[in-house]
Design a protein around this motif. Structure first.
Motif, PDB file in Angstrom:
ATOM      1  N   MET A   1       0.863  -1.419   0.024  1.00 29.69           N
ATOM      2  CA  MET A   1       0.301   0.128  -0.012  1.00 29.69           C
ATOM      3  C   MET A   1       0.817   1.210  -0.054  1.00 29.69           C
ATOM      4  O   MET A   1       1.717   1.387   0.873  1.00 29.69           O
ATOM      5  N   PRO A   2       0.815   1.986  -1.025  1.00 26.93           N
ATOM      6  CA  PRO A   2       1.583   3.521  -0.874  1.00 26.93           C
ATOM      7  C   PRO A   2       1.145   4.325   0.176  1.00 26.93           C
ATOM      8  O   PRO A   2      -0.032   4.334   0.412  1.00 26.93           O
ATOM      9  N   HIS A   3       2.275   5.084   0.567  1.00 28.10           N
ATOM     10  CA  HIS A   3       1.901   5.717   1.572  1.00 28.10           C
ATOM     11  C   HIS A   3       2.645   7.466   0.976  1.00 28.10           C
ATOM     12  O   HIS A   3       3.536   7.505   0.508  1.00 28.10           O
ATOM     13  N   ILE A   4       1.759   8.485   1.477  1.00 29.19           N
ATOM     14  CA  ILE A   4       2.382   9.590   1.083  1.00 29.19           C
ATOM     15  C   ILE A   4       2.236  10.478   2.453  1.00 29.19           C
ATOM     16  O   ILE A   4       1.392  10.618   3.401  1.00 29.19           O
ATOM     17  N   VAL A   5       3.402  10.984   2.967  1.00 32.87           N
ATOM     18  CA  VAL A   5       3.563  11.616   4.183  1.00 32.87           C
ATOM     19  C   VAL A   5       3.793  13.103   3.829  1.00 32.87           C
ATOM     20  O   VAL A   5       4.706  13.762   3.089  1.00 32.87           O
ATOM     21  N   VAL A   6       3.032  14.102   4.524  1.00 29.93           N
ATOM     22  CA  VAL A   6       3.147  15.668   4.247  1.00 29.93           C
ATOM     23  C   VAL A   6       3.511  16.151   5.682  1.00 29.93           C
ATOM     24  O   VAL A   6       2.882  16.030   6.631  1.00 29.93           O
ATOM     25  N   TYR A   7       4.655  16.645   5.679  1.00 30.06           N
ATOM     26  CA  TYR A   7       4.896  17.499   6.785  1.00 30.06           C
ATOM     27  C   TYR A   7       4.399  19.087   6.374  1.00 30.06           C
ATOM     28  O   TYR A   7       5.104  19.740   5.513  1.00 30.06           O
ATOM     29  N   SER A   8       3.855  19.629   7.467  1.00 24.18           N
ATOM     30  CA  SER A   8       3.532  20.941   7.090  1.00 24.18           C
ATOM     31  C   SER A   8       3.267  21.758   8.269  1.00 24.18           C
ATOM     32  O   SER A   8       3.273  21.236   9.511  1.00 24.18           O
ATOM     33  N   PRO A   9       3.311  22.908   8.506  1.00 25.19           N
ATOM     34  CA  PRO A   9       2.569  23.784   9.446  1.00 25.19           C
ATOM     35  C   PRO A   9       1.470  23.488   9.864  1.00 25.19           C
ATOM     36  O   PRO A   9       0.700  22.813   8.859  1.00 25.19           O
ATOM     37  N   ARG A  10       0.692  23.783  10.835  1.00 21.26           N
ATOM     38  CA  ARG A  10      -0.526  23.525  11.308  1.00 21.26           C
ATOM     39  C   ARG A  10      -1.600  24.101   9.997  1.00 21.26           C
ATOM     40  O   ARG A  10      -1.309  24.915   9.466  1.00 21.26           O
ATOM     41  N   LEU A  11      -2.607  23.216   9.897  1.00 17.48           N
ATOM     42  CA  LEU A  11      -3.437  23.575   8.578  1.00 17.48           C
ATOM     43  C   LEU A  11      -4.831  23.326   9.194  1.00 17.48           C
ATOM     44  O   LEU A  11      -5.175  22.601  10.008  1.00 17.48           O
ATOM     45  N   THR A  12      -5.797  24.086   8.540  1.00 19.21           N
ATOM     46  CA  THR A  12      -7.174  23.929   8.980  1.00 19.21           C
ATOM     47  C   THR A  12      -7.609  22.806   8.495  1.00 19.21           C
ATOM     48  O   THR A  12      -7.090  22.193   7.317  1.00 19.21           O
ATOM     49  N   ARG A  13      -8.887  22.560   9.068  1.00 19.32           N
ATOM     50  CA  ARG A  13      -9.397  21.142   8.580  1.00 19.32           C
ATOM     51  C   ARG A  13      -9.697  21.216   7.218  1.00 19.32           C
ATOM     52  O   ARG A  13      -9.485  20.435   6.146  1.00 19.32           O
ATOM     53  N   GLU A  14     -10.522  22.365   6.681  1.00 19.84           N
ATOM     54  CA  GLU A  14     -10.477  22.605   5.111  1.00 19.84           C
ATOM     55  C   GLU A  14      -9.307  22.562   4.243  1.00 19.84           C
ATOM     56  O   GLU A  14      -9.305  21.800   3.352  1.00 19.84           O
ATOM     57  N   CYS A  19      -6.185  19.572   0.336  1.00 22.29           N
ATOM     58  CA  CYS A  19      -4.542  18.952   0.341  1.00 22.29           C
ATOM     59  C   CYS A  19      -4.799  17.348  -0.130  1.00 22.29           C
ATOM     60  O   CYS A  19      -4.116  16.843  -1.102  1.00 22.29           O
ATOM     61  N   VAL A  20      -5.570  16.619   0.757  1.00 21.84           N
ATOM     62  CA  VAL A  20      -5.727  15.278   0.424  1.00 21.84           C
ATOM     63  C   VAL A  20      -6.371  14.867  -0.626  1.00 21.84           C
ATOM     64  O   VAL A  20      -5.934  14.002  -1.424  1.00 21.84           O
ATOM     65  N   ALA A  21      -7.415  15.485  -0.964  1.00 22.63           N
ATOM     66  CA  ALA A  21      -8.226  15.220  -2.365  1.00 22.63           C
ATOM     67  C   ALA A  21      -7.271  15.648  -3.510  1.00 22.63           C
ATOM     68  O   ALA A  21      -7.037  14.700  -4.650  1.00 22.63           O
ATOM     69  N   ALA A  22      -6.403  16.689  -3.444  1.00 25.65           N
ATOM     70  CA  ALA A  22      -5.486  16.974  -4.651  1.00 25.65           C
ATOM     71  C   ALA A  22      -4.442  15.957  -4.620  1.00 25.65           C
ATOM     72  O   ALA A  22      -3.994  15.519  -5.807  1.00 25.65           O
ATOM     73  N   LEU A  23      -3.688  15.794  -3.566  1.00 25.44           N
ATOM     74  CA  LEU A  23      -2.703  14.660  -3.466  1.00 25.44           C
ATOM     75  C   LEU A  23      -3.252  13.296  -4.134  1.00 25.44           C
ATOM     76  O   LEU A  23      -2.611  12.535  -4.950  1.00 25.44           O
ATOM     77  N   HIS A  41      -0.725  10.489   5.286  1.00 28.03           N
ATOM     78  CA  HIS A  41      -0.226  11.036   6.678  1.00 28.03           C
ATOM     79  C   HIS A  41       0.110  12.292   6.780  1.00 28.03           C
ATOM     80  O   HIS A  41       0.856  12.884   5.830  1.00 28.03           O
ATOM     81  N   ILE A  42      -0.640  13.155   7.547  1.00 25.94           N
ATOM     82  CA  ILE A  42      -0.236  14.714   7.537  1.00 25.94           C
ATOM     83  C   ILE A  42       0.261  14.857   9.076  1.00 25.94           C
ATOM     84  O   ILE A  42      -0.430  14.535  10.010  1.00 25.94           O
ATOM     85  N   GLU A  43       1.506  15.451   8.941  1.00 31.61           N
ATOM     86  CA  GLU A  43       2.111  15.595  10.395  1.00 31.61           C
ATOM     87  C   GLU A  43       2.451  17.180  10.368  1.00 31.61           C
ATOM     88  O   GLU A  43       3.188  17.657   9.501  1.00 31.61           O
TER      89      GLU A  43
END
Length: 76
Positions: A1-14, A19-23, A41-43
């Motif tokens: 199963m492929p994984h994408i890990v997104v490291y980012s500053p805090r994001l709003t739920r919206e 982001c998840v839809a576009a990725l 995964h969003i970290e």
């Protein structure tokens, strides 16, 4: 199963939803895999924990420092 890990500053739920839809769309279009197989995964990290060019973002960019203060107040 492929994984994408997104490291980012805090994001709003919206923003996380967008982001998840576009990725997912980009990954599936480029690989031909089904979206049911993709795990994302969003970290999130405080702006005080991210540095660019040897400076914390909150030191390098005053507008980011203001956002960090707002996040800290909201979490208290």
């Amino acid at each position: 199963m492929p994984h994408i890990v997104v490291y980012s500053p805090r994001l709003t739920r919206e923003k996380k939803v967008a982001c998840v839809a576009a990725l997912t769309e980009a990954f599936c279009a480029s690989t031909g895999l089904e979206k049911e197989n993709l795990v994302i995964h969003i970290e999130e990290h405080s702006y005080d924990n991210i540095a660019v060019g040897g400076k914390l973002l909150t030191d390098a960019f005053p507008e980011i420092a203001e956002r960090e203060k707002a996040y800290q107040l909201a979490s208290d």
